[in-house]
Structure formats: C-alpha cells, structure tokens
Design a protein around this motif. Sequence first.
Motif, PDB file in Angstrom:
ATOM      1  N   ALA A   1       0.831  -1.206   0.000  1.00 43.20           N
ATOM      2  CA  ALA A   1       0.000   0.000   0.000  1.00 43.20           C
ATOM      3  C   ALA A   1       0.865   1.255   0.000  1.00 43.20           C
ATOM      4  N   ALA A   2       1.965   1.226   0.765  1.00 38.83           N
ATOM      5  CA  ALA A   2       2.861   2.381   0.816  1.00 38.83           C
ATOM      6  C   ALA A   2       3.553   2.597  -0.529  1.00 38.83           C
ATOM      7  N   VAL A   3       3.954   1.517  -1.177  1.00 36.89           N
ATOM      8  CA  VAL A   3       4.580   1.620  -2.498  1.00 36.89           C
ATOM      9  C   VAL A   3       3.598   2.212  -3.505  1.00 36.89           C
ATOM     10  N   ARG A   4       2.383   1.711  -3.518  1.00 40.50           N
ATOM     11  CA  ARG A   4       1.371   2.226  -4.453  1.00 40.50           C
ATOM     12  C   ARG A   4       1.115   3.715  -4.218  1.00 40.50           C
ATOM     13  N   GLU A   5       1.006   4.113  -2.967  1.00 42.22           N
ATOM     14  CA  GLU A   5       0.726   5.514  -2.638  1.00 42.22           C
ATOM     15  C   GLU A   5       1.858   6.422  -3.111  1.00 42.22           C
ATOM     16  N   ALA A   6       3.109   6.013  -2.870  1.00 39.05           N
ATOM     17  CA  ALA A   6       4.249   6.826  -3.300  1.00 39.05           C
ATOM     18  C   ALA A   6       4.322   6.909  -4.822  1.00 39.05           C
ATOM     19  N   ALA A   7       4.089   5.784  -5.492  1.00 38.78           N
ATOM     20  CA  ALA A   7       4.147   5.782  -6.957  1.00 38.78           C
ATOM     21  C   ALA A   7       3.104   6.721  -7.553  1.00 38.78           C
ATOM     22  N   LEU A   8       1.929   6.768  -6.945  1.00 40.04           N
ATOM     23  CA  LEU A   8       0.884   7.681  -7.419  1.00 40.04           C
ATOM     24  C   LEU A   8       1.211   9.134  -7.105  1.00 40.04           C
ATOM     25  N   ALA A   9       1.891   9.372  -5.994  1.00 47.01           N
ATOM     26  CA  ALA A   9       2.195  10.738  -5.568  1.00 47.01           C
ATOM     27  C   ALA A   9       3.296  11.381  -6.402  1.00 47.01           C
ATOM     28  N   TYR A  10       4.236  10.586  -6.905  1.00 45.09           N
ATOM     29  CA  TYR A  10       5.414  11.148  -7.579  1.00 45.09           C
ATOM     30  C   TYR A  10       5.664  10.467  -8.933  1.00 45.09           C
ATOM     31  N   PRO A  11       4.698  10.512  -9.838  1.00 37.77           N
ATOM     32  CA  PRO A  11       4.841   9.765 -11.097  1.00 37.77           C
ATOM     33  C   PRO A  11       5.932  10.303 -12.012  1.00 37.77           C
ATOM     34  N   ASP A  12       6.281  11.576 -11.910  1.00 39.41           N
ATOM     35  CA  ASP A  12       7.320  12.138 -12.763  1.00 39.41           C
ATOM     36  C   ASP A  12       8.706  12.033 -12.151  1.00 39.41           C
ATOM     37  N   PHE A  13       8.768  11.536 -10.930  1.00 43.22           N
ATOM     38  CA  PHE A  13      10.031  11.443 -10.195  1.00 43.22           C
ATOM     39  C   PHE A  13      10.490   9.999 -10.038  1.00 43.22           C
ATOM     40  N   ILE A  14       9.588   9.111  -9.703  1.00 38.77           N
ATOM     41  CA  ILE A  14       9.925   7.705  -9.491  1.00 38.77           C
ATOM     42  C   ILE A  14       9.925   6.986 -10.834  1.00 38.77           C
ATOM     43  N   VAL A  15      11.061   6.381 -11.183  1.00 37.17           N
ATOM     44  CA  VAL A  15      11.204   5.717 -12.483  1.00 37.17           C
ATOM     45  C   VAL A  15      11.140   4.199 -12.380  1.00 37.17           C
ATOM     46  N   GLY A  16      11.165   3.679 -11.170  1.00 42.46           N
ATOM     47  CA  GLY A  16      11.144   2.237 -10.986  1.00 42.46           C
ATOM     48  C   GLY A  16      11.204   1.899  -9.511  1.00 42.46           C
ATOM     49  N   LEU A  17      11.224   0.603  -9.223  1.00 41.75           N
ATOM     50  CA  LEU A  17      11.302   0.093  -7.858  1.00 41.75           C
ATOM     51  C   LEU A  17      12.642  -0.593  -7.645  1.00 41.75           C
ATOM     52  N   LYS A  18      13.216  -0.421  -6.465  1.00 47.61           N
ATOM     53  CA  LYS A  18      14.533  -0.996  -6.174  1.00 47.61           C
ATOM     54  C   LYS A  18      14.400  -2.075  -5.100  1.00 47.61           C
ATOM     55  N   ALA A  19      15.061  -3.198  -5.343  1.00 48.64           N
ATOM     56  CA  ALA A  19      15.135  -4.280  -4.356  1.00 48.64           C
ATOM     57  C   ALA A  19      16.574  -4.772  -4.285  1.00 48.64           C
ATOM     58  N   ARG A  20      17.149  -4.707  -3.098  1.00 47.56           N
ATOM     59  CA  ARG A  20      18.520  -5.188  -2.896  1.00 47.56           C
ATOM     60  C   ARG A  20      18.432  -6.638  -2.409  1.00 47.56           C
ATOM     61  N   ILE A  21      18.787  -7.550  -3.313  1.00 49.54           N
ATOM     62  CA  ILE A  21      18.576  -8.971  -3.025  1.00 49.54           C
ATOM     63  C   ILE A  21      19.929  -9.638  -2.802  1.00 49.54           C
TER      64      ILE A  21
END
Length: 362
Positions: free
Chosen positions: A130-150
């Motif tokens: 839910a937090a990821v979805r909210e941030a992605a909607l809030a900053y669509p011109d800033f966030i270009v992808g999701l990061k996972a350090r595996i």
Amino acid sequence: MGIVLRSMKRLNGQVSDIVIDEGKIAAIVPPGTGEGEVVAEGGYVSSGWIDMHVHAFPTFKPYGDAIDEIGVKQGVTTIVDAGSCGADRIGELREAGRRSVTRLLAFLNVSRIGLARIDELSRPEWIDEAAVREAALAYPDFIVGLKARISRSVVKELGIEPLRLARQFSAATGLPLMVHIGSGPPAIGDVMALLARGDIVTHYLNGKANNLFDAQGRPLPALTDAVARGVHLDVGHGSASFSFRVAEQARAAGVPPHTISTDIYERNRLEGPVFSLADVMSKFLDLGYGLREVVGAVTVNAAAWLGRPELAELSVGGDANLTVFEVKQGGKRLTDSEGETRTASTYIQAKGAVIHGSYFAC
C-alpha cells in the motif's frame, strides 16, 4: 546574448561552436564563429551524462551524498537515486532534488524504510504494498522504478521472498525493477529468473562467489537468458561490486553493459574506488571499449531506458543539456572494488556541464 562552447568535438568527429541561449541550443556553427560569452573551449561535448545508480540522500550516512556533488560538479546532468528512500521519506528526496541544479530522478525502495538500515528487506512489515502504491501515485514524474537489494545481508532469513513481493509491486504499479545482486543466498539463478523485460540488474560485474559467470569465466545461462528476454545490464560499480576480472570475462563473452553507473556516495567518492562517473567510464575505455560505446552507455542508452530520449539529444532547438569533457593521455591509476589497480594510458576527465541555461565548471 547567450553563452558559447568554443571548438567542441562531437563524437562524430565534427568540431563546432555551440551557442546556447535561454536554455536552448540556439546554433551549432563552424569553430570560432559562435557569438556570445565563451565559457569553455576545446575538448569533447556530448549530451548530458546520466548516472543511473547513485545514492543522494545524505541523511542516511554513510550511504548518501549531496546531489550536486555527484551531479553537475562531476559533469553529470542527471542522476538517478537507486533506492535510498522508501515510501516513508521519498518525498524528502524529491524536495531536495527541486532545490538542486542537477536533475534528480529515483527508484523507490520496496522497503518503506529505505536505507535507514542496511537490512531493509529482512522484516515483512517493512515491505508494504500500500505504501509503495501511494508513493508511486504521488510522484509519477520522479519515481522511475522500484529498487530491491537482493543479497544475504539485506534479506536475511526472508530469502527470495522480498523479490517475489517486489515483482508483485511492479505489476501493481507498472514500474520496472532495479535489482541489486550480491552475496547469496538467494542463489543468483533464483534471482535472475524473476526479472522481466525492462528490469535492470545492477552490479552485474561484481566479483563475488554468487556472480553471473562460472569458474571458467563463461556467462551463466541465467544471465544469457535474462539478456535474451530484455533485462538491462547496469554496472553499479560501488565499493564492492565491480571486478576488472569479471568485466574482462563479460567483454570476451560479448555481454557488455547497457549502462555504466557508479553507485556513488560520499565515502567512495572521496576515498575511492569510485571517485566519479568519469573514472568509472575510464575503466571501460581501458578494458577496450570504444569512446562512443562508453559515452553512449551514460547518454543514449540511459535516456532510452528512462523513456526520456530528449536527454540524449544534441541539436539546434533542443534543451541545452550537455557535458564537456576531455580524453587525456598519460598514466592514471584506476582501482576496482577488489583492490586490483591498473594504470590507464587514456582516460576521461569531465570539464563542465550545461543545464538550465548555465555552464558549471567541474
């Protein structure tokens, strides 16, 4: 009257004056004929360099740095923060970008706490869709992808599960993944199997035991299969993730990087082994890649992945988003993340950058 870059050599070999006025390239004319204030003379010019993997949130020491220190002051006009912040603090990073000269974009860490801790994917409650979805909607011109350090120290007992969740978040948001690889477990084959077309694997030239090449230096099927289905290969040099030995294996096997990036933050900028994007680019020149390939990996290729091809343009009427640099001769010591040092006879040195209509000397 605008400003002039005098007698600049482009990668096609042409030498020209570039006249810049009101943030645009007003004219490209024969050398010595451009009218305006000459702010730089001689050397090469390209569209502005893009560093696809940096850490630009200094609050999270030691893994952060000031935006312009790793941007325009190093000749880099666009930097992409690679998951320093999750949903809890991505808004602060966005505001810092607005106060900076350098253009800032970001990958959102799938852990809401980001790099507030370096085991940010070790507890399920931090991996919050839910937090990821909210941030992605809030900053669509800033966030270009999701990061996972595996890697083992980040995921701990959760193993591959954080990447499975990241894959779900990617589907829910329509955002691609950038996946950091390192020490296992999880096994590298299991990680690569979850990457899809348009995703990025960063640190692909690391020299750790869990890397993408076998004992004979051949690329693993997990790597070749990923490339065949459209996974993007990023360097992400960093303090522990670039090996000359592995980079030579990759070149011999015909597996070059799509993008060259630094994984830079204050400590490895000041103390090495990264120092700058120009230094990392110089390592690829020393490995035998051509200048056009190397510069293309921080301009055309990066802009294409970002879906912002205009960042790689250098033409009359376009935005003046430019990097001025030299290709110098002479011994320069270059060190990888494993302590191996080589002396390059040819290397790249940034001279300056043009962004927002102004020239910033390095």
